[in-house]
Design a protein around this motif. Structure first.
Motif, mmCIF file in Angstrom:
data_model
loop_
_atom_site.group_PDB
_atom_site.id
_atom_site.type_symbol
_atom_site.label_atom_id
_atom_site.label_comp_id
_atom_site.label_asym_id
_atom_site.label_seq_id
_atom_site.Cartn_x
_atom_site.Cartn_y
_atom_site.Cartn_z
ATOM 1 N N LEU A 226 0.827 -1.200 0.000
ATOM 2 C CA LEU A 226 0.000 0.000 0.000
ATOM 3 C C LEU A 226 0.864 1.255 0.000
ATOM 4 O O LEU A 226 0.528 2.251 -0.647
ATOM 5 C CB LEU A 226 -0.963 0.005 1.191
ATOM 6 N N ILE A 227 1.987 1.189 0.719
ATOM 7 C CA ILE A 227 2.934 2.313 0.700
ATOM 8 C C ILE A 227 3.440 2.535 -0.720
ATOM 9 O O ILE A 227 3.488 3.676 -1.211
ATOM 10 C CB ILE A 227 4.107 2.036 1.666
ATOM 11 N N ARG A 228 3.789 1.452 -1.385
ATOM 12 C CA ARG A 228 4.315 1.562 -2.758
ATOM 13 C C ARG A 228 3.274 2.096 -3.723
ATOM 14 O O ARG A 228 3.525 3.042 -4.485
ATOM 15 C CB ARG A 228 4.808 0.180 -3.222
ATOM 16 N N LEU A 229 2.079 1.504 -3.695
ATOM 17 C CA LEU A 229 1.087 1.814 -4.719
ATOM 18 C C LEU A 229 0.377 3.142 -4.481
ATOM 19 O O LEU A 229 -0.125 3.755 -5.430
ATOM 20 C CB LEU A 229 0.069 0.677 -4.805
ATOM 21 N N SER A 230 0.305 3.586 -3.233
ATOM 22 C CA SER A 230 -0.306 4.886 -2.960
ATOM 23 C C SER A 230 0.693 6.032 -3.129
ATOM 24 O O SER A 230 0.319 7.187 -2.994
ATOM 25 C CB SER A 230 -0.871 4.916 -1.542
ATOM 26 N N LYS A 231 1.960 5.689 -3.383
ATOM 27 C CA LYS A 231 3.049 6.682 -3.480
ATOM 28 C C LYS A 231 3.169 7.469 -2.174
ATOM 29 O O LYS A 231 3.383 8.678 -2.163
ATOM 30 C CB LYS A 231 2.817 7.612 -4.671
ATOM 31 N N ALA A 232 3.020 6.735 -1.059
ATOM 32 C CA ALA A 232 3.016 7.367 0.255
ATOM 33 C C ALA A 232 4.330 8.082 0.564
ATOM 34 O O ALA A 232 4.346 9.062 1.310
ATOM 35 C CB ALA A 232 2.719 6.328 1.332
ATOM 36 N N ALA A 233 5.435 7.599 -0.003
ATOM 37 C CA ALA A 233 6.719 8.243 0.257
ATOM 38 C C ALA A 233 6.735 9.696 -0.210
ATOM 39 O O ALA A 233 7.463 10.526 0.342
ATOM 40 C CB ALA A 233 7.838 7.458 -0.421
ATOM 41 N N SER A 234 5.901 10.002 -1.189
ATOM 42 C CA SER A 234 5.855 11.371 -1.710
ATOM 43 C C SER A 234 5.298 12.369 -0.701
ATOM 44 O O SER A 234 5.492 13.577 -0.838
ATOM 45 C CB SER A 234 5.016 11.422 -2.993
#
Length: 225
Positions: free
Chosen positions: A164-172
């Motif tokens: 979910l972190i990867r696909l939601s682009k949460a790092a951004s």
């Protein structure tokens, strides 16, 4: 990669009371909750991110690169009939958490608990805001939205949180994971929202329980009755 930066004009005191476990505390001073909501609003750095993907509900597969296969029967049932999904993340940043910790260390335990509850309310409001912002856009393409579902609900394991972190682009928006798979900053959420095609009136027939009604933790002090 859409970034959502909403104004946080107010934080719901009733929800804050619920998250603080005070729904049955009739004599609790309401101004303490109001003050916590105001402090949280000033400390918050509200941010959200999201992406929309095609979805194969039979395989429970999000068609990303690489694909993501969702584990769990309850989340699979919830997304039945969907052919697209929204993966989202939201946070209020580190500032509130730092102040919660400081107040606790200073012995201001009630203030710390209430500020923590207000921060939880705030991040859920950001998630609600993303939904409200996207609803007319997906409706214009012939879709309705199911309610958002997060890892930890039902039988959807937290071990899938990295996807979910990867696909939601949460790092951004500065959201990541600890070694124990907890979100960092702590007052953050990730979730999936199913999109399904519908005709007039069909949305009501496809309604499923949401939030506390779908959670199996019946003893949670924050549970809505």
């Amino acid at each position: 990669m859409p970034i959502y930066r909403p104004p946080l004009l107010a934080i719901d005191p009733k929800e804050t009371r619920r998250y603080a476990g005070l729904m049955k505390a009739k004599d609790f001073r309401g101004e303490l909750i109001t003050d916590a909501c105001q402090d949280a609003r000033l400390l918050a750095d509200p941010r959200g991110s999201y992406e929309i993907y095609d979805y194969d509900c039979q395989a429970q597969r999000v068609d990303a690169e690489p694909p993501f296969v969702i584990e769990g029967s309850k989340i699979g049932q919830h997304l039945q009939g969907c052919d697209k999904v929204i993966l989202l993340a939201a946070t209020v940043g580190d500032g509130i958490e730092e102040e919660v910790t400081k107040r606790f260390q200073d012995g201001k335990y009630a203030e710390s608990v209430l500020l923590d509850a207000a921060a939880t309310t705030a991040v859920e409001q950001i998630g609600d805001g993303i939904e409200k912002m996207l609803a007319p856009k997906v409706a214009a393409k012939g879709y309705q939205m199911k309610w958002r579902f997060s890892p930890g609900y039902g039988d959807w394991p937290l071990t899938q949180q990295p996807e979910l972190i990867r696909l939601s682009k949460a790092a951004s928006i500065g959201v990541g994971l600890s070694s124990s798979l907890m979100l960092v900053p702590r007052k953050s959420i990730t979730a999936i929202i199913g999109l399904y095609r519908t005709t007039a009136g069909e949305a009501d027939r496809k309604h499923t329980p949401n939030g506390c009604a779908a959670c199996t933790n019946y003893n949670c002090p924050s549970r809505k009755k």
